[in-house]
Design a protein around this motif. Structure first.
Motif, PDB file in Angstrom:
ATOM      1  N   ALA A 176       0.864  -1.185   0.000  1.00  0.00           N
ATOM      2  CA  ALA A 176       0.000   0.000   0.000  1.00  0.00           C
ATOM      3  C   ALA A 176       0.896   1.229   0.000  1.00  0.00           C
ATOM      4  CB  ALA A 176      -0.915  -0.004   1.216  1.00  0.00           C
ATOM      5  N   CYS A 177       0.820   1.993  -1.065  1.00  0.00           N
ATOM      6  CA  CYS A 177       1.618   3.215  -1.200  1.00  0.00           C
ATOM      7  C   CYS A 177       0.748   4.392  -0.754  1.00  0.00           C
ATOM      8  CB  CYS A 177       2.050   3.370  -2.653  1.00  0.00           C
ATOM      9  SG  CYS A 177       3.313   4.601  -2.939  1.00  0.00           S
ATOM     10  N   THR A 178       1.124   5.037   0.353  1.00  0.00           N
ATOM     11  CA  THR A 178       0.255   6.031   0.970  1.00  0.00           C
ATOM     12  C   THR A 178       0.611   7.458   0.555  1.00  0.00           C
ATOM     13  OG1 THR A 178       1.551   6.536   2.977  1.00  0.00           O
ATOM     14  CG2 THR A 178       0.265   4.475   2.969  1.00  0.00           C
ATOM     15  N   ASP A 179      -0.234   8.383   0.998  1.00  0.00           N
ATOM     16  CA  ASP A 179      -0.024   9.798   0.712  1.00  0.00           C
ATOM     17  C   ASP A 179       0.758  10.499   1.826  1.00  0.00           C
ATOM     18  OD1 ASP A 179      -1.986   9.552   2.612  1.00  0.00           O
ATOM     19  OD2 ASP A 179      -3.420  10.899   1.654  1.00  0.00           O
ATOM     20  N   LYS A 180       1.405   9.751   2.715  1.00  0.00           N
ATOM     21  CA  LYS A 180       2.134  10.325   3.855  1.00  0.00           C
ATOM     22  C   LYS A 180       3.574   9.826   3.929  1.00  0.00           C
ATOM     23  CE  LYS A 180      -1.349  12.709   5.466  1.00  0.00           C
ATOM     24  NZ  LYS A 180      -1.355  14.176   5.406  1.00  0.00           N
ATOM     25  N   ASP A 181       4.259   9.771   2.804  1.00  0.00           N
ATOM     26  CA  ASP A 181       5.684   9.411   2.768  1.00  0.00           C
ATOM     27  C   ASP A 181       5.950   8.040   3.371  1.00  0.00           C
ATOM     28  OD1 ASP A 181       5.850  11.980   1.847  1.00  0.00           O
ATOM     29  OD2 ASP A 181       6.804  12.809   3.629  1.00  0.00           O
ATOM     30  N   ARG A 182       5.013   7.146   3.271  1.00  0.00           N
ATOM     31  CA  ARG A 182       5.138   5.839   3.901  1.00  0.00           C
ATOM     32  C   ARG A 182       4.555   4.771   2.990  1.00  0.00           C
ATOM     33  NH1 ARG A 182       1.555   4.009   9.113  1.00  0.00           N
ATOM     34  NH2 ARG A 182       2.458   1.956   9.464  1.00  0.00           N
ATOM     35  N   ILE A 183       5.260   3.645   2.877  1.00  0.00           N
ATOM     36  CA  ILE A 183       4.791   2.499   2.101  1.00  0.00           C
ATOM     37  C   ILE A 183       4.724   1.303   3.040  1.00  0.00           C
ATOM     38  CG2 ILE A 183       5.254   1.005   0.125  1.00  0.00           C
ATOM     39  CD1 ILE A 183       6.929   3.400  -0.985  1.00  0.00           C
ATOM     40  N   ILE A 184       3.578   0.645   3.065  1.00  0.00           N
ATOM     41  CA  ILE A 184       3.352  -0.455   3.998  1.00  0.00           C
ATOM     42  C   ILE A 184       3.249  -1.762   3.218  1.00  0.00           C
ATOM     43  CG2 ILE A 184       1.943  -1.306   5.907  1.00  0.00           C
ATOM     44  CD1 ILE A 184       0.700   1.492   6.063  1.00  0.00           C
ATOM     45  N   MET A 185       3.936  -2.778   3.726  1.00  0.00           N
ATOM     46  CA  MET A 185       3.860  -4.113   3.153  1.00  0.00           C
ATOM     47  C   MET A 185       3.079  -5.000   4.117  1.00  0.00           C
ATOM     48  SD  MET A 185       7.052  -6.488   1.926  1.00  0.00           S
ATOM     49  CE  MET A 185       6.827  -7.819   0.758  1.00  0.00           C
ATOM     50  N   PHE A 186       1.960  -5.527   3.643  1.00  0.00           N
ATOM     51  CA  PHE A 186       1.089  -6.372   4.462  1.00  0.00           C
ATOM     52  C   PHE A 186       1.236  -7.832   4.055  1.00  0.00           C
ATOM     53  CE2 PHE A 186      -1.061  -2.250   4.367  1.00  0.00           C
ATOM     54  CZ  PHE A 186      -1.404  -2.058   5.698  1.00  0.00           C
ATOM     55  N   ALA A 187       1.061  -8.733   5.010  1.00  0.00           N
ATOM     56  CA  ALA A 187       0.806 -10.119   4.661  1.00  0.00           C
ATOM     57  C   ALA A 187      -0.580 -10.147   4.019  1.00  0.00           C
ATOM     58  CB  ALA A 187       0.856 -11.006   5.898  1.00  0.00           C
ATOM     59  N   SER A 188      -0.712 -10.783   2.878  1.00  0.00           N
ATOM     60  CA  SER A 188      -1.972 -10.750   2.125  1.00  0.00           C
ATOM     61  C   SER A 188      -3.150 -11.193   2.983  1.00  0.00           C
ATOM     62  CB  SER A 188      -1.875 -11.648   0.894  1.00  0.00           C
ATOM     63  OG  SER A 188      -1.029 -11.076  -0.063  1.00  0.00           O
ATOM     64  N   ASN A 189      -4.280 -10.522   2.753  1.00  0.00           N
ATOM     65  CA  ASN A 189      -5.552 -10.841   3.412  1.00  0.00           C
ATOM     66  C   ASN A 189      -5.461 -10.708   4.932  1.00  0.00           C
ATOM     67  OD1 ASN A 189      -6.254 -11.527   0.785  1.00  0.00           O
ATOM     68  ND2 ASN A 189      -5.821 -13.686   1.112  1.00  0.00           N
ATOM     69  N   SER A 190      -4.746  -9.693   5.371  1.00  0.00           N
ATOM     70  CA  SER A 190      -4.632  -9.441   6.803  1.00  0.00           C
ATOM     71  C   SER A 190      -4.243  -7.983   7.023  1.00  0.00           C
ATOM     72  CB  SER A 190      -3.577 -10.349   7.440  1.00  0.00           C
ATOM     73  OG  SER A 190      -2.272  -9.902   7.140  1.00  0.00           O
ATOM     74  N   SER A 191      -4.322  -7.551   8.290  1.00  0.00           N
ATOM     75  CA  SER A 191      -3.852  -6.221   8.670  1.00  0.00           C
ATOM     76  C   SER A 191      -2.425  -6.272   9.200  1.00  0.00           C
ATOM     77  CB  SER A 191      -4.780  -5.627   9.742  1.00  0.00           C
ATOM     78  OG  SER A 191      -6.088  -5.426   9.232  1.00  0.00           O
ATOM     79  N   LYS A 192      -1.783  -7.420   9.079  1.00  0.00           N
ATOM     80  CA  LYS A 192      -0.436  -7.603   9.619  1.00  0.00           C
ATOM     81  C   LYS A 192       0.586  -6.867   8.759  1.00  0.00           C
ATOM     82  CE  LYS A 192       2.978 -11.054  10.962  1.00  0.00           C
ATOM     83  NZ  LYS A 192       3.142 -10.386  12.276  1.00  0.00           N
ATOM     84  N   GLN A 193       1.240  -5.883   9.352  1.00  0.00           N
ATOM     85  CA  GLN A 193       2.285  -5.138   8.668  1.00  0.00           C
ATOM     86  C   GLN A 193       3.610  -5.878   8.846  1.00  0.00           C
ATOM     87  OE1 GLN A 193       2.376  -0.999   9.801  1.00  0.00           O
ATOM     88  NE2 GLN A 193       0.152  -0.788   9.719  1.00  0.00           N
ATOM     89  N   VAL A 194       4.198  -6.305   7.738  1.00  0.00           N
ATOM     90  CA  VAL A 194       5.466  -7.034   7.811  1.00  0.00           C
ATOM     91  C   VAL A 194       6.659  -6.142   7.491  1.00  0.00           C
ATOM     92  CG1 VAL A 194       4.371  -9.246   7.334  1.00  0.00           C
ATOM     93  CG2 VAL A 194       5.234  -7.881   5.432  1.00  0.00           C
ATOM     94  N   ARG A 195       6.422  -5.013   6.827  1.00  0.00           N
ATOM     95  CA  ARG A 195       7.483  -4.064   6.529  1.00  0.00           C
ATOM     96  C   ARG A 195       6.886  -2.663   6.397  1.00  0.00           C
ATOM     97  NH1 ARG A 195      10.326  -7.656   7.830  1.00  0.00           N
ATOM     98  NH2 ARG A 195      12.183  -8.504   6.774  1.00  0.00           N
ATOM     99  N   ASN A 196       7.697  -1.649   6.739  1.00  0.00           N
ATOM    100  CA  ASN A 196       7.368  -0.254   6.480  1.00  0.00           C
ATOM    101  C   ASN A 196       8.578   0.402   5.827  1.00  0.00           C
ATOM    102  OD1 ASN A 196       4.688   1.028   7.869  1.00  0.00           O
ATOM    103  ND2 ASN A 196       5.355  -0.833   8.940  1.00  0.00           N
ATOM    104  N   PHE A 197       8.331   1.197   4.820  1.00  0.00           N
ATOM    105  CA  PHE A 197       9.412   1.829   4.073  1.00  0.00           C
ATOM    106  C   PHE A 197       9.214   3.349   4.062  1.00  0.00           C
ATOM    107  CE2 PHE A 197       8.643  -2.401   2.408  1.00  0.00           C
ATOM    108  CZ  PHE A 197       9.909  -2.964   2.415  1.00  0.00           C
ATOM    109  N   TYR A 198      10.293   4.064   4.348  1.00  0.00           N
ATOM    110  CA  TYR A 198      10.267   5.526   4.376  1.00  0.00           C
ATOM    111  C   TYR A 198      11.389   6.060   3.491  1.00  0.00           C
ATOM    112  CZ  TYR A 198       7.412   4.746   8.544  1.00  0.00           C
ATOM    113  OH  TYR A 198       6.445   4.322   9.417  1.00  0.00           O
ATOM    114  N   GLY A 199      11.179   7.247   2.954  1.00  0.00           N
ATOM    115  CA  GLY A 199      12.214   7.882   2.148  1.00  0.00           C
ATOM    116  C   GLY A 199      11.707   8.439   0.837  1.00  0.00           C
ATOM    117  N   ALA A 200      10.590   7.924   0.329  1.00  0.00           N
ATOM    118  CA  ALA A 200       9.968   8.479  -0.879  1.00  0.00           C
ATOM    119  C   ALA A 200       8.974   9.555  -0.458  1.00  0.00           C
ATOM    120  CB  ALA A 200       9.267   7.388  -1.673  1.00  0.00           C
ATOM    121  N   GLU A 201       9.091  10.727  -1.038  1.00  0.00           N
ATOM    122  CA  GLU A 201       8.246  11.855  -0.655  1.00  0.00           C
ATOM    123  C   GLU A 201       6.929  11.841  -1.427  1.00  0.00           C
ATOM    124  OE1 GLU A 201      10.379  15.538  -1.046  1.00  0.00           O
ATOM    125  OE2 GLU A 201      12.291  14.579  -0.547  1.00  0.00           O
ATOM    126  N   SER A 202       5.863  12.237  -0.720  1.00  0.00           N
ATOM    127  CA  SER A 202       4.544  12.358  -1.352  1.00  0.00           C
ATOM    128  C   SER A 202       4.062  13.797  -1.192  1.00  0.00           C
ATOM    129  CB  SER A 202       3.537  11.397  -0.700  1.00  0.00           C
ATOM    130  OG  SER A 202       3.916  10.066  -0.894  1.00  0.00           O
TER     131      SER A 202
END
Length: 449
Positions: A349-375
């Protein structure tokens, strides 16, 4: 521990941070610097998560001030990484369970992807695709007949196809053909159809009338609209084929998702509307799952903290997944782009707040968060994973593409070459190759050195 307060969830972390500050005041001088460092990381975490009120409260009590320029080295993922390490420590002290084994399997898969880690892309070159106006969308073909073909579309409604191997290019659809800018395209993965969505709400299925890429690039064929579908009430934001090319999904800011069944005979394509799905807000994006999730269509909305899903087998809305770490319903960010991994295990999920979240499919479990790309404001970020999810790439407001190593979450590349906003990003079906399209009117190819 106190019961979590109800109401404004921006103040949820307040008690914890007050404790941090009180502890800070009681520390001896030798330990003060470490506490201040920790508080600075917490400030950055709050800013990135959208907890503005909690951040201000921490600033007031600690005497520290958040400043993007001076605190750029403090990233919230430091805190998340520390929590992950502590959680792993706790798991090591508890009896084995199915959940523990599942988490460790996910971590092992992310750190050691199947086939071994893939090198990040680094070299970029401009393709021959010629556009006189802003490029809005670029898309690789995943059809074997058109392997290595990229389609690029622009604000005048033209569509150019380019072979990344030979460099040959041809205009498949001339300006004015659709009477509106093309916002989104997608090649059917099994035949010579391409789906097109336009700014005026128009959505079309086009027969490219070519049996292979040589004929497509010859300029001797004339594409034909074989499906002129009912218009959406607003822009068509995404148009996407499912993995076997039998279903096509479209979405729009008119708050609707539509799914069509498409059959391609020798002489014509037949389209049948199978489902219309209304949502409470405008729809930003749709993305089909892969492998065991190929029947699921993931949906993101404007100003909404959930990823929704539609079961295309049952043709009904399915589960939704909360993107908030704390499970609350405060909307601090929205997903502007979704990307599913090719093994079906993860959703980006590529968000509008400089944050990209990687989820385990079909869950709310966040397995990774990535910062550094500006929105930035009015920016539409895009994110993709390479074939075995070794690397993640995302467009940034500064006209670059940022790459991360998924296993470590560390930045691995910063790709420069575009001089204006990057509007689209896509990844090759089988190779570690990216293509990007920009308002500088160029299409660029990015490969491993």
């Amino acid at each position: 521990p106190r019961e979590r307060p109800r109401g404004n969830t921006r103040h949820v972390p307040f008690l914890f941070f007050s404790a941090v500050v009180n502890n800070h005041k009681m520390q001896k001088k030798g330990k003060v610097d470490a506490t201040r460092e920790g508080a600075a990381i917490v400030l950055q975490f709050l800013q990135e998560q959208g907890f503005v009120s909690a951040r201000k409260a921490l600033e007031e009590e600690s005497g520290l001030k958040y400043d993007e320029k001076t605190q750029g080295e403090h990233k919230g993922n430091y805190l998340l990484s520390a929590l992950a390490v502590y959680k792993e420590y706790l798991l090591s002290k508890t009896p084995e369970s199915g959940e523990v084994e599942k988490e460790r399997a996910i971590e092992e898969d992310l750190v050691n992807p199947k086939g071994g880690p893939t090198k990040p892309v680094s070299e970029g070159k401009k393709l021959a695709a010629t556009h006189g106006v802003n490029i809005i969308d670029v898309r690789f073909s995943y059809c074997t007949n058109f392997q290595d073909i990229v389609a690029s579309s622009d604000a005048k409604g033209s569509l150019v196809v380019t072979d990344i191997q030979s460099g040959s290019s041809a205009t498949a659809v001339k300006p004015g053909f659709f009477k509106a800018p093309i916002l989104t395209t997608d090649f059917n993965p099994t035949n010579n159809l391409i789906a097109v969505g336009c700014m005026n709400g128009g959505q079309y299925i086009v027969d490219l009338k070519a049996k292979d890429k040589a004929e497509l690039l010859s300029g001797a064929v004339q594409p034909e609209v074989v499906g002129d579908l009912e218009k959406h009430g607003k822009y068509v934001n995404r148009i996407r084929w499912n993995r076997d090319g039998t279903l096509m999904a479209t979405c729009s800011y008119d708050k609707e998702v539509r799914i069509y069944a498409v059959t391609a005979a020798q002489e014509e394509a037949k389209c049948e509307l199978k489902g219309r799905f209304q949502f409470r807000r405008g729809v930003e994006c749709v993305e089909w799952g892969w492998e065991h999730n190929a029947h699921l269509l993931y949906v993101s909305l404007q100003q909404d903290n959930y990823v929704h899903s539609i079961d295309a087998k049952a043709m009904k809305k399915a589960d939704r997944y909360n993107m908030n770490s704390f499970g609350d319903d405060h909307v601090s960010f929205s997903a502007l782009d979704l990307h599913a991994s090719k093994d079906g295990k993860y959703l980006i999920a590529c968000t509008d707040k400089d944050r990209i979240i990687m989820f385990a499919s079909n869950s709310s479990k966040q397995v990774r968060n990535f910062y550094g790309a500006e929105s930035g404001q009015y920016f539409n970020p895009r994110a993709v994973l390479d074939c075995n999810h070794s690397n993640l790439y995302a467009t940034s407001y500064d006209n670059s593409i940022i790459g991360w190593d998924v296993g470590s979450q560390r930045p691995s590349a910063k790709l420069k070459g575009h001089s204006k906003m990057i509007r689209s990003l896509h990844v090759h079906a089988t190779e570690p190759v990216l293509v990007s399209g920009s308002y500088d009117r160029s299409v660029r190819l990015w490969t491993v050195a």
